[in-house]
Enzyme design. Structure first.
Site, PDB file in Angstrom:
ATOM      1  N   HIS A 246      80.649 -15.200  36.094  1.00 47.08           N
ATOM      2  CA  HIS A 246      81.727 -15.895  35.378  1.00 47.08           C
ATOM      3  C   HIS A 246      81.152 -16.884  34.367  1.00 47.08           C
ATOM      4  O   HIS A 246      81.539 -18.049  34.314  1.00 47.08           O
ATOM      5  CB  HIS A 246      82.654 -16.611  36.380  1.00 47.08           C
TER       6      HIS A 246
ATOM      7  N   GLU B 212      81.444 -12.717  42.503  1.00 48.25           N
ATOM      8  CA  GLU B 212      81.652 -11.734  41.440  1.00 48.25           C
ATOM      9  C   GLU B 212      80.602 -11.791  40.326  1.00 48.25           C
ATOM     10  O   GLU B 212      80.936 -11.986  39.161  1.00 48.25           O
ATOM     11  CB  GLU B 212      83.059 -11.931  40.848  1.00 48.25           C
TER      12      GLU B 212
ATOM     13  N   ASP C 215      84.370 -20.975  33.499  1.00 49.56           N
ATOM     14  CA  ASP C 215      84.573 -19.550  33.755  1.00 49.56           C
ATOM     15  C   ASP C 215      84.346 -18.761  32.467  1.00 49.56           C
ATOM     16  O   ASP C 215      84.070 -19.354  31.419  1.00 49.56           O
ATOM     17  CB  ASP C 215      85.977 -19.294  34.332  1.00 49.56           C
TER      18      ASP C 215
END
Ligand SMILES: [Zn+2]
Length: 480
Positions: A194, A258, A127
């Site tokens: 990420h 995302e 991440d």
């Protein structure tokens, strides 16, 4: 009283007042491969226990049932259990990136999960805030990408550097540990979003080539993989090649959630890929990349799992990917299942356990029907997720995860609820010691389902300050 078991068996005959079996009652095992891999039959008669099951998971689950019965009141004569799970996928996810939790902690969680017949460990390994898996070809991923100079999640300055990663030897150790407990490990390597920690190690992976450092706070960052760069896409395949060799399971989770479009919009290489493939927009650009990676994994004998955002590209093939639903405002998962796709249900409002009990009480997790938002068709199973931005200790992690994860275990096995919520919580309290050393104690039962005043207080304090009436209603009533 009903036998105190979690999950509650599919079919169970018992007589509450029947005599107890002695603690050393003999157990006879009969091998029955035709029963189904995870199914078992367990009967007690004349002071003995008879188990019929496959030699693999079925026998293991019969043993867990025996252990639970022994721990909570003992075995009684006349028990007749015919048991099998409703869903083949019953998972839990741990984020080891935002805060690192190592092999000893994971083993405790894996032990606890196995006792309640969960069978998938989704391991979030990369991440923005840290890259946690050793990749031999790219050593800087962990040398550089696993370390950050501080942590400031939720405005709390922890005042010290944070780091940690799993060597390939440790990864194999965890995978073996899971296999011995009939749990399949699913590594998650996030892409294209990420991605800050990876770009920190190898700046050529980003669209701009600029140096950066792993992130110290929560949030969504613009530092995505340059999907227009052949070198960056090859890098991703090299990494996945090592990941496929390390993990014995069928699945590799590739994130796909995302991913802001800002860098792609300003990147010549990404524009060239769009032009070459005739892609109409950035959703399609992500979709084409995810499809390429899914096809690569398929050649390696693996199936890709992605978060539901990747469906926005419109081109994901139900044969190539499984989708994990967490928040899906446009209801794309329902379309996907109608096309024959499979969905893992991890609803944000019910199965995200990093939020306080005030926002997601145990009862709410227990009563959630995984077919509620997508429909019954195509649900592969359920998964409880624990992100760790605000989880700074293993103790806190355990209290957030348990007992709520047991509601997922119950639903994943039983499908439709086989008993009342009161019966379920009685079983939770009775089986608490089985969570094992270092995992218990959980919060006291009066904290699992706080009253409205306390719910409002917990939610406001978690989100730092008063929230608008509309936001509160959204959080408490699960509106997307
Ligand atoms: Zn680019």
């Amino acid at each position: 009283m009903k036998p105190l078991l979690i999950p509650y068996p599919k079919q169970i005959g018992f007589s509450a007042g029947a005599p107890l079996l002695p603690a050393d009652a003999p157990v006879t095992f009969t091998y029955a491969p035709g029963l189904g891999e995870e199914a078992y039959v367990l009967k007690t008669a004349n002071g003995a226990v008879n188990v019929t099951a496959s030699a693999g998971a079925g026998r293991f689950y019969a043993e867990q049932t025996l252990m639970q019965l022994s721990a909570a009141g003992g075995l009684r004569e006349g028990l007749d259990i015919h048991d099998a799970p409703a869903f083949s996928y019953r998972g839990f996810m741990i984020d080891c990136c935002r805060h690192f939790y190592g092999v000893p902690e994971l083993k405790r969680l894996i032990d606890a999960a196995a006792r309640f017949k969960l069978n998938r460990f989704h391991w979030h390994l990369t991440d923005d805030q840290g890259w946690r898996i050793e990749i031999k070809k790219y050593p800087l991923l962990t040398e550089v990408g696993s370390k950050r100079s501080g942590s400031r999640f939720g405005g709390v300055n922890e005042g010290k550097p944070h780091g940690g990663f799993f060597t390939q030897t440790e990864i194999r150790e965890v995978a073996d540990y899971c296999a011995a407990r009939h749990i399949e490990v699913i590594p998650e390597i996030e892409m294209p979003g990420h991605f800050t920690a990876a770009i920190s190690a190898y700046p050529f992976l980003g669209c701009t080539g600029e140096p950066m450092e792993p992130v110290q706070k929560e949030g969504i960052y613009p530092n995505v993989l340059c999907v227009g760069s052949d070198e960056a896409v090859s890098f991703m395949k090299d990494v996945l090649g090592e990941v496929c060799a390390l993990f014995p399971g069928r699945y590799v989770h590739i994130g796909g959630d995302e991913a802001p479009r800002k860098r792609w919009q300003a990147c010549e290489k990404c524009a060239a890929r769009m032009k070459r493939l005739g892609l109409a927009d950035y959703d399609a650009l992500q979709g084409s990349f995810i499809e390429e990676i899914a096809a690569f994994l398929r050649e390696k004998g693996k199936t890709a799992i992605t978060w539901n955002e990747s469906l926005r590209g419109g081109c994901l093939s139900p044969e190539n990917v499984i989708v994990q639903r967490w928040m899906d405002r446009d209801n794309l998962c329902a379309d996907f299942t109608k096309r024959g796709g499979s969905v893992i249900e991890s609803d944000f409002y019910h199965y995200y356990f990093d939020y306080p009990y005030g926002m997601t009480p145990l009862r709410k997790a227990f009563t959630y029907d995984p077919a509620e938002k997508t429909g019954a068709q195509g649900i592969l199973g359920v998964e409880g997720a624990l992100w760790t931005e605000y989880v700074r200790s293993f103790h806190d992690l355990c209290q957030k995860l348990f007992p709520r994860l047991l509601a997922v275990a119950e639903r994943g096995w039983s499908g439709a609820p086989g008993r009342s919520y009161a019966d379920f919580t009685a079983a939770v309290q009775a089986l608490l010691p089985l969570l094992g050393e270092g995992v218990a104690p959980m919060l006291p039962p009066d904290r699992w389902d706080p009253g409205m005043r306390r719910r409002l207080k917990e939610v406001a304090s978690f989100f730092k300050g008063p929230l608008s009436a509309d936001t509160l209603r959204q959080l408490l009533e699960n509106r997307e």
